[in-house]
Scaffold this motif. Structure first.
Motif, PDB file in Angstrom:
ATOM      1  N   ILE A 244     -93.028 -21.502 121.929  1.00 53.68           N
ATOM      2  CA  ILE A 244     -92.648 -20.030 121.317  1.00 53.68           C
ATOM      3  C   ILE A 244     -93.619 -19.883 120.388  1.00 53.68           C
ATOM      4  N   GLY A 245     -93.469 -20.317 118.721  1.00 53.66           N
ATOM      5  CA  GLY A 245     -94.211 -20.814 117.983  1.00 53.66           C
ATOM      6  C   GLY A 245     -95.416 -20.693 117.737  1.00 53.66           C
ATOM      7  N   GLN A 246     -96.268 -20.900 119.320  1.00 57.77           N
ATOM      8  CA  GLN A 246     -97.441 -21.059 119.412  1.00 57.77           C
ATOM      9  C   GLN A 246     -97.943 -19.718 119.831  1.00 57.77           C
ATOM     10  N   ALA A 247     -97.357 -19.216 120.811  1.00 57.17           N
ATOM     11  CA  ALA A 247     -97.540 -18.289 121.521  1.00 57.17           C
ATOM     12  C   ALA A 247     -98.396 -16.798 120.327  1.00 57.17           C
ATOM     13  N   ARG A 248     -99.534 -16.063 120.521  1.00 61.83           N
ATOM     14  CA  ARG A 248    -100.128 -15.327 119.954  1.00 61.83           C
ATOM     15  C   ARG A 248    -100.315 -14.038 120.756  1.00 61.83           C
ATOM     16  N   SER A 249    -100.128 -13.257 122.073  1.00 57.11           N
ATOM     17  CA  SER A 249    -100.131 -12.199 122.536  1.00 57.11           C
ATOM     18  C   SER A 249     -98.783 -12.163 122.960  1.00 57.11           C
ATOM     19  N   GLU A 250     -98.622 -13.304 123.989  1.00 58.70           N
ATOM     20  CA  GLU A 250     -97.154 -12.832 124.813  1.00 58.70           C
ATOM     21  C   GLU A 250     -96.594 -14.057 126.222  1.00 58.70           C
TER      22      GLU A 250
ATOM     23  N   PRO B 142     -79.195 -18.098 124.231  1.00 60.11           N
ATOM     24  CA  PRO B 142     -80.179 -18.831 122.748  1.00 60.11           C
ATOM     25  C   PRO B 142     -79.391 -19.761 122.096  1.00 60.11           C
ATOM     26  N   GLY B 143     -79.560 -20.830 121.599  1.00 60.07           N
ATOM     27  CA  GLY B 143     -79.354 -21.602 120.850  1.00 60.07           C
ATOM     28  C   GLY B 143     -79.634 -20.678 119.263  1.00 60.07           C
ATOM     29  N   VAL B 144     -79.357 -20.636 117.998  1.00 60.56           N
ATOM     30  CA  VAL B 144     -80.081 -20.249 116.676  1.00 60.56           C
ATOM     31  C   VAL B 144     -81.664 -20.939 116.593  1.00 60.56           C
ATOM     32  N   ALA B 145     -82.584 -21.521 116.933  1.00 64.81           N
ATOM     33  CA  ALA B 145     -83.175 -22.356 116.495  1.00 64.81           C
ATOM     34  C   ALA B 145     -83.989 -21.602 117.777  1.00 64.81           C
ATOM     35  N   LEU B 146     -83.923 -21.104 119.505  1.00 65.84           N
ATOM     36  CA  LEU B 146     -84.649 -20.590 119.951  1.00 65.84           C
ATOM     37  C   LEU B 146     -84.257 -19.055 119.610  1.00 65.84           C
ATOM     38  N   GLN B 147     -83.372 -18.461 119.516  1.00 69.82           N
ATOM     39  CA  GLN B 147     -83.511 -16.769 118.825  1.00 69.82           C
ATOM     40  C   GLN B 147     -84.284 -16.813 118.248  1.00 69.82           C
ATOM     41  N   ARG B 148     -84.210 -17.369 116.595  1.00 64.39           N
ATOM     42  CA  ARG B 148     -84.695 -17.326 115.404  1.00 64.39           C
ATOM     43  C   ARG B 148     -86.513 -17.090 115.651  1.00 64.39           C
ATOM     44  N   ALA B 149     -87.164 -18.092 116.738  1.00 63.70           N
ATOM     45  CA  ALA B 149     -88.053 -18.525 117.456  1.00 63.70           C
ATOM     46  C   ALA B 149     -88.371 -17.186 118.222  1.00 63.70           C
ATOM     47  N   LEU B 150     -87.735 -16.723 118.830  1.00 65.26           N
ATOM     48  CA  LEU B 150     -88.068 -15.328 119.497  1.00 65.26           C
ATOM     49  C   LEU B 150     -88.013 -14.217 118.282  1.00 65.26           C
ATOM     50  N   VAL B 151     -87.503 -13.798 117.852  1.00 71.19           N
ATOM     51  CA  VAL B 151     -87.011 -12.701 116.655  1.00 71.19           C
ATOM     52  C   VAL B 151     -88.438 -13.148 115.983  1.00 71.19           C
TER      53      VAL B 151
END
Length: 175
Positions: A7-13, A23-32
């Motif tokens: 998710i952190g490496q995604a550029r456009s989609e 989602p756990g905290v790390a996944l939620q933060r990464a998506l936001v």
């Protein structure tokens, strides 16, 4: 977990299709973070009621996701048992397919796994199927409609979320 890194490496989609999205905290933060840096994040989630805990707990997460600009589409024709995601990235597209939902039971307690595939053609085909499903049978969750849900429904969501967090705390698992 490789998911927050992808998710952190995604550029456009980013497109994630999952039956139970807790989602756990790390996944939620990464998506936001991804949504705030301009990545279009779309969640295709199960719209049908199947299990109390997963159904209501996932809806407790909707507000945070919608506030960040993440699009949520519910799949309603039947139960959605997809456990896939597609990301674009600096080194090509990444897809993940497997048996694991983004929930604590799948990730911490069950013996489930996903594989990550770095293959542009595979990811493009998977993306095409997801976009088609969202367009034909998906119901977009509007932030204003979500906020106007009855008090009882909002309370059930947060009660289920609290119960899940307490159960995780009791098992000493971190999620």
């Amino acid at each position: 977990c490789a998911l927050p890194i992808s998710i952190g490496q995604a550029r456009s989609e980013i497109i994630i299709a999952n039956a139970y999205f807790i989602p756990g905290v790390a996944l939620q933060r990464a998506l936001v973070k991804a949504a705030r840096r301009g990545v279009r994040v779309t969640l295709l989630l199960q719209g049908r009621y199947e299990y109390f805990m997963q159904h209501h707990t996932s809806r407790a997460m909707y507000g945070v996701m919608l506030d960040a600009g993440i699009e949520i589409i519910e799949y309603e024709p039947s139960f959605l048992h997809a456990k896939v995601a597609v990301f674009d990235g600096a080194h090509g597209a990444i897809a993940t397919v497997g048996s694991s939902n983004l929930d604590p039971i799948s990730l911490l307690l069950a013996r489930e796994a996903n594989v990550f595939i770095r293959d542009d053609a595979f990811a493009a085909e998977l993306r095409g199927h997801l976009v088609e499903a969202m367009g034909k049978v998906g119901v977009r969750i509007e932030p204003t409609t979500h906020m106007k849900r009855p008090f009882a429904m909002r309370s059930l969501a947060w009660l289920a979320y609290a119960m899940m967090r307490i159960a995780l705390f009791a098992t000493r698992n971190r999620y």
